[in-house]
Scaffold this active site. Structure first.
Site, PDB file in Angstrom:
ATOM      1  N   GLY A  12       0.823  -1.217   0.000  1.00 27.13           N
ATOM      2  CA  GLY A  12       0.000   0.000   0.000  1.00 27.13           C
ATOM      3  C   GLY A  12       0.849   1.256   0.000  1.00 27.13           C
ATOM      4  O   GLY A  12       2.066   1.214   0.163  1.00 27.13           O
ATOM      5  N   VAL A  19       4.662   0.813   1.161  1.00 26.48           N
ATOM      6  CA  VAL A  19       4.885  -0.309   2.081  1.00 26.48           C
ATOM      7  C   VAL A  19       4.954  -1.608   1.258  1.00 26.48           C
ATOM      8  O   VAL A  19       4.113  -1.820   0.373  1.00 26.48           O
ATOM      9  CB  VAL A  19       3.748  -0.425   3.128  1.00 26.48           C
ATOM     10  CG1 VAL A  19       4.059  -1.522   4.138  1.00 26.48           C
ATOM     11  CG2 VAL A  19       3.530   0.893   3.840  1.00 26.48           C
ATOM     12  N   LYS A  43       8.524  -0.206   5.234  1.00 22.56           N
ATOM     13  CA  LYS A  43       7.999   1.124   4.895  1.00 22.56           C
ATOM     14  C   LYS A  43       9.158   1.858   4.257  1.00 22.56           C
ATOM     15  O   LYS A  43      10.200   2.052   4.901  1.00 22.56           O
ATOM     16  CB  LYS A  43       7.583   1.860   6.158  1.00 22.56           C
ATOM     17  CG  LYS A  43       6.186   1.578   6.608  1.00 22.56           C
ATOM     18  CD  LYS A  43       5.808   2.520   7.731  1.00 22.56           C
ATOM     19  CE  LYS A  43       4.314   2.719   7.802  1.00 22.56           C
ATOM     20  NZ  LYS A  43       3.921   3.713   8.792  1.00 22.56           N
ATOM     21  N   ASP A 137      -3.208   9.928  15.511  1.00 24.32           N
ATOM     22  CA  ASP A 137      -3.952   9.556  14.298  1.00 24.32           C
ATOM     23  C   ASP A 137      -4.503   8.135  14.412  1.00 24.32           C
ATOM     24  O   ASP A 137      -4.357   7.316  13.506  1.00 24.32           O
ATOM     25  CB  ASP A 137      -3.047   9.686  13.055  1.00 24.32           C
ATOM     26  CG  ASP A 137      -3.857   9.695  11.754  1.00 24.32           C
ATOM     27  OD1 ASP A 137      -5.093   9.899  11.816  1.00 24.32           O
ATOM     28  OD2 ASP A 137      -3.258   9.497  10.677  1.00 24.32           O
TER      29      ASP A 137
HETATM   30  N1  LIG Z   1       3.217  -3.796   9.245  1.00 24.24           N
HETATM   31  C1  LIG Z   1       2.373  -3.896   8.216  1.00 24.24           C
HETATM   32  N2  LIG Z   1       1.920  -5.089   7.792  1.00 24.24           N
HETATM   33  C2  LIG Z   1       1.037  -5.205   6.773  1.00 24.24           C
HETATM   34  N3  LIG Z   1       0.534  -4.149   6.103  1.00 24.24           N
HETATM   35  C3  LIG Z   1       0.941  -2.921   6.473  1.00 24.24           C
HETATM   36  C4  LIG Z   1       1.884  -2.718   7.534  1.00 24.24           C
HETATM   37  N4  LIG Z   1       2.090  -1.388   7.682  1.00 24.24           N
HETATM   38  C5  LIG Z   1       1.321  -0.789   6.753  1.00 24.24           C
HETATM   39  N5  LIG Z   1       0.628  -1.692   6.029  1.00 24.24           N
HETATM   40  C6  LIG Z   1      -0.325  -1.422   4.928  1.00 24.24           C
HETATM   41  O1  LIG Z   1       0.279  -0.521   4.013  1.00 24.24           O
HETATM   42  C7  LIG Z   1      -0.632   0.489   3.589  1.00 24.24           C
HETATM   43  C8  LIG Z   1      -0.050   1.864   3.885  1.00 24.24           C
HETATM   44  O2  LIG Z   1       0.023   1.989   5.295  1.00 24.24           O
HETATM   45  P1  LIG Z   1       0.569   3.232   6.090  1.00 24.24           P
HETATM   46  O3  LIG Z   1       0.189   3.056   7.505  1.00 24.24           O
HETATM   47  O4  LIG Z   1       1.998   3.364   5.840  1.00 24.24           O
HETATM   48  O5  LIG Z   1      -0.127   4.460   5.417  1.00 24.24           O
HETATM   49  P2  LIG Z   1      -1.611   5.030   5.656  1.00 24.24           P
HETATM   50  O6  LIG Z   1      -1.937   5.010   7.126  1.00 24.24           O
HETATM   51  O7  LIG Z   1      -2.555   4.284   4.772  1.00 24.24           O
HETATM   52  O8  LIG Z   1      -1.441   6.496   5.154  1.00 24.24           O
HETATM   53  P3  LIG Z   1      -0.805   7.728   5.944  1.00 24.24           P
HETATM   54  O9  LIG Z   1       0.672   7.589   5.834  1.00 24.24           O
HETATM   55  O10 LIG Z   1      -1.335   8.888   5.196  1.00 24.24           O
HETATM   56  O11 LIG Z   1      -1.296   7.665   7.366  1.00 24.24           O
HETATM   57  C9  LIG Z   1      -1.949   0.202   4.317  1.00 24.24           C
HETATM   58  O12 LIG Z   1      -2.797  -0.530   3.459  1.00 24.24           O
HETATM   59  C10 LIG Z   1      -1.544  -0.669   5.487  1.00 24.24           C
HETATM   60  O13 LIG Z   1      -2.574  -1.558   5.879  1.00 24.24           O
END
Ligand SMILES: Nc1ncnc2c1ncn2[C@@H]1O[C@H](COP(=O)(O)OP(=O)(O)OP(=O)(O)O)[C@@H](O)[C@H]1O
Length: 327
Positions: A12, A19, A43, A137
């Site tokens: 994502g 990620v 990330k 958040d």
């Molecule tokens: N540790 C993890 N394991 C599996 N999926 C993850 C993990 N961390 C993030 N993701 C997935 O990656 C995507 C991006 O996540 P991330 O939390 O980095 O950004 P976000 O919260 O969607 O956006 P923002 O950075 O604007 O808050 C999401 O779909 C999230 O579910």
């Protein structure tokens, strides 16, 4: 220079970068079989634009380990096609996010289940607040879903707090951004924002408790707290949240008294009167739910022998021992 990670799948986009599901190149070389190498969530962003991810790394460092928070194994710079990337290495959540789980379940969850999930989130939140941080958040998209360690029990999921990219130290002057839609100084996501954060730009621990209340509301009621106002502009929604009064919270008849009272303690307009995460852990909605569970799911984690902890490191140079990331 060979890449330190083999990216297996795009998971994502975040506001800072991307990620990926990844495996360590060194461990793949050591074990020779991909099936033996654990997956991590990487990330990743351009090293030149990594301030947000570096802040998240620093927060993880200060928070240390806790069952209710996603584990961070380290961070470092890798080079791909001559371009430098900053990577934060996190434990991979095979169950995706709570937002996806809620969409999949498509309605209300049983109170007992919600009580147990909420206890996991409160444990994480209590740890974050105890260390002097505010998440800022909290929302279903920032809560990750893992298979329960103990498997086969009543509920098969464990929930953990993730995405500390907006976190701040409690008491520190907040540098929230001015939301171009609502015109307000905001931090976090409007639908989960507390009245004091929207009205006065106050971003302290009680705002996380409010957001938790919105999340529990969504699990128990089957729709978001402000779902009836989705069509409204951010400015109007911001005005509604800023003007929220406790008397406006009305629940359906079939919600238990404990669940309703728990929500009222989280969704109290006054930040001073709102319960803290520690107080909420003692609320009957939580204690009664957990009494109904077998010990293994009541949050008393049994020690699992043979599991080797990967220590936190600021960079992920891999040592001779393939199971350890070291500084
Ligand atoms: N540790 C993890 N394991 C599996 N999926 C993850 C993990 N961390 C993030 N993701 C997935 O990656 C995507 C991006 O996540 P991330 O939390 O980095 O950004 P976000 O919260 O969607 O956006 P923002 O950075 O604007 O808050 C999401 O779909 C999230 O579910």
């Amino acid at each position: 220079m060979a890449s330190l990670w083999v990216k297996r799948k795009f998971l994502g986009n975040g506001s800072y970068g991307k990620v990926f599901l990844a495996q360590s190149t060194a461990l793949l070389a050591y074990y020779k079989s991909p099936a033996l190498v654990p997956f991590v969530a990487l990330k990743s962003c351009l090293a030149s634009r990594s301030s947000s991810l570096r802040l998240e790394r620093d927060v993880f460092r200060e928070l240390g380990g806790c069952d209710g928070i996603v584990k961070c194994f380290g961070s470092g710079v890798s080079v791909e096609n001559g371009v430098e990337y900053f990577d934060l290495v996190l434990e991979y959540a095979p169950g995706g996010s709570l937002e996806q789980l809620l969409r999949f379940r498509g309605g209300r969850m049983p109170e007992l289940e919600v009580g147990c999930y909420t206890r996991m989130l409160l444990k994480g939140l209590s740890h974050v607040h105890g260390k002097g941080w505010v998440h800022c958040d909290l929302k279903p998209a920032n809560i990750l879903v893992f298979p329960s360690k103990h498997g086969g029990g009543v509920f098969k999921c464990s929930l953990k707090l993730a995405d500390f990219g907006s976190a701040k130290r409690g008491g520190e002057i907040s540098c929230g951004f001015v939301d171009p839609c609502s015109g307000r100084k905001n931090r976090g996501t409007l639908l989960y924002s507390s009245p004091e954060s929207v009205a006065f730009g106050e971003h302290e621990a009680p705002m996380d408790v409010w957001a938790l209340g919105c999340i529990v509301f969504e699990m128990l009621i089957g729709k978001g707290m402000w779902s009836n106002y989705r069509r409204f502009s951010a400015r109007v929604l911001g005005d509604l949240i800023a003007g929220y009064q406790d008397s406006g919270l009305i629940f359906c008849d079939d919600l238990s008294a404990n669940a309703e009272d728990f929500l009222r303690k989280c969704l109290t307009r006054s930040a001073e009167e709102r319960w803290t995460a520690d107080q909420l852990l003692e609320h009957p909605f939580i204690t009664e739910s957990c009494k109904m569970l077998p010990l293994s799911q009541s949050g008393q984690t049994p020690k699992i022998m043979g599991y080797r902890r990967i220590p936190f490191s600021s960079s992920f140079v891999v040592s001779n021992n393939p199971s350890v990331f070291v500084n």
